[in-house]
Design a protein around this motif. Structure first.
Motif, mmCIF file in Angstrom:
data_model
loop_
_atom_site.group_PDB
_atom_site.id
_atom_site.type_symbol
_atom_site.label_atom_id
_atom_site.label_comp_id
_atom_site.label_asym_id
_atom_site.label_seq_id
_atom_site.Cartn_x
_atom_site.Cartn_y
_atom_site.Cartn_z
ATOM 1 N N LYS A 281 0.818 -1.202 0.000
ATOM 2 C CA LYS A 281 0.000 0.000 0.000
ATOM 3 C C LYS A 281 0.859 1.263 0.000
ATOM 4 O O LYS A 281 0.496 2.275 -0.604
ATOM 5 N N THR B 130 2.564 7.061 -2.615
ATOM 6 C CA THR B 130 1.427 6.945 -3.511
ATOM 7 C C THR B 130 1.661 7.782 -4.764
ATOM 8 O O THR B 130 2.578 8.613 -4.821
ATOM 9 N N GLU C 19 -9.088 4.261 -6.362
ATOM 10 C CA GLU C 19 -7.959 4.144 -5.444
ATOM 11 C C GLU C 19 -7.005 5.333 -5.589
ATOM 12 O O GLU C 19 -6.474 5.841 -4.596
ATOM 13 N N ASN D 196 -2.454 0.158 -5.640
ATOM 14 C CA ASN D 196 -3.678 0.439 -6.390
ATOM 15 C C ASN D 196 -4.012 -0.700 -7.349
ATOM 16 O O ASN D 196 -5.164 -1.120 -7.466
ATOM 17 N N ASP E 213 -6.169 8.224 -2.855
ATOM 18 C CA ASP E 213 -4.819 8.651 -2.478
ATOM 19 C C ASP E 213 -4.689 10.172 -2.532
ATOM 20 O O ASP E 213 -3.941 10.765 -1.750
ATOM 21 N N ASP F 82 -0.790 10.281 4.211
ATOM 22 C CA ASP F 82 0.081 9.312 3.545
ATOM 23 C C ASP F 82 1.516 9.822 3.474
ATOM 24 O O ASP F 82 2.474 9.058 3.651
ATOM 25 N N GLY G 80 2.371 2.941 -3.469
ATOM 26 C CA GLY G 80 1.550 3.667 -4.418
ATOM 27 C C GLY G 80 0.863 2.837 -5.461
ATOM 28 O O GLY G 80 -0.012 2.035 -5.149
ATOM 29 N N CYS H 217 4.292 6.952 2.943
ATOM 30 C CA CYS H 217 3.769 6.259 1.760
ATOM 31 C C CYS H 217 4.291 6.914 0.479
ATOM 32 O O CYS H 217 4.583 8.116 0.450
#
Length: 314
Positions: free
Chosen positions: A137, A220, A202, A144, A206, A213, A140, A218
């Protein structure tokens, strides 16, 4: 009970149930009837497949929230369930129970269908969901794609199980029949639609969660390439999806000879997708992205409900 229903995303689980039921009863069974076949899979065993799918999905939502506590405290503190009405230990216990039910029922289905690969699939999905929540997750676009792929799998397992049971009665030749190829063609079409709309959702999610995030480490798509290029990417996906739908419409007489199909695609698929691109470029706040995410769920629902029309074309 309310906390648990929020934790497992009850509306999403209802969509899974609706999707699988429509694929079987609204599409596959009419196709089988058109080619002179009767379904072999019982309602009870199909219900077990739905149960396994729902339990797997619910366990994924629980473990995802379990590992997202720090990020959710930033992105959506008012909507948190774990540590805000439900203890972490209880959430983990609930995840284990759901995973166990999903795997156990999945292994039983694999046994009756004589599909060893399915047994491996049901054993690996909980592991996959765990690693998605802890690792994928945060990477990124990979995360997705995994979520979108699992959504598409929800539709594919229905036609796969149906014909696995038909093979036991009619033998292997049915796999090469026109009934099988037609059922797979239509199911894969809806699986593709579910895949793309989930992928878009998704990415938009994000965008909504970019602040938390980023602080959570993260990577993403909005963080890696920025909001502007993420919006461009979503728009490209949307345009490609619309082009694919219209290409299929003009390529097959069974579609372009139906007036209802034409107006359904225009009013409930094309216009909402075009409107979604407008809303995407107007959005700049988490609340706006959240509303857009909900709008994409509506588009997905419209796509799923088209199964009712598709089944009547045979």
């Amino acid at each position: 009970m309310t906390s648990l229903l929020r934790l497992v995303r009850l509306p999403n689980l209802l969509i899974i149930i609706l999707l699988q039921c429509l694929i079987r009863y609204g599409l596959i069974i009419p196709i089988l009837a058109h080619f002179g076949y009767h379904p072999v899979l019982s309602h009870f065993r199909f219900g077990l497949l739905v149960l396994a799918s729902v339990c797997m999905a619910a366990s994924g939502y629980v473990i995802n929230d379990y590992f997202d506590i720090k990020i959710d405290r930033i992105n959506r503190p008012e909507k948190m369930v774990i540590d805000n009405g439900l203890q972490r230990r209880a959430a983990m216990f609930f995840h284990v129970i759901l995973s166990f039910i999903g795997v156990f029922v999945g292994l039983f289905i694999s046994y009756i269908a004589r599909k060893e690969t399915w047994a491996l699939m049901f054993l690996l999905i909980p592991v996959f969901l765990w690693y998605y929540s802890t690792t994928f997750k945060k990477q990124g676009f990979i995360g997705n794609m995994i979520v979108a792929g699992l959504t598409a799998l929800v539709t594919i397992v229905v036609v796969s199980l149906e014909f696995a049971m038909l093979v036991r009665v009619h033998g292997a030749p049915i796999i090469n029949s026109e009934a099988c190829s037609t059922a797979w063609f239509w199911t894969l079409g809806f699986a593709f639609f579910a895949f793309v709309t989930t992928l878009i959702r998704e990415i938009v999610k994000d965008m909504e969660d970019v602040l938390g995030d980023e602080q959570g480490g993260c990577r993403t798509l909005p963080i890696e390439i920025g909001m502007k290029f993420s919006k461009i990417f979503v728009s490209i996906l949307t345009c490609c999806t619309l082009l694919s739908i219209w290409a299929l419409y003009f390529s097959f007489n069974i579609l372009n000879s139906s007036v209802i199909t034409l107006w359904y695609i225009i009013l409930l698929i094309t216009i909402p997708f075009i409107l979604s691109m407008y809303l995407l470029y107007k959005s700049s706040t988490p609340k706006a992205y959240h509303r857009l995410n909900t709008f994409y769920k509506l588009i997905m629902l419209f796509g799923i409900l088209f199964i009712l029309i598709a089944g009547q074309l045979f």
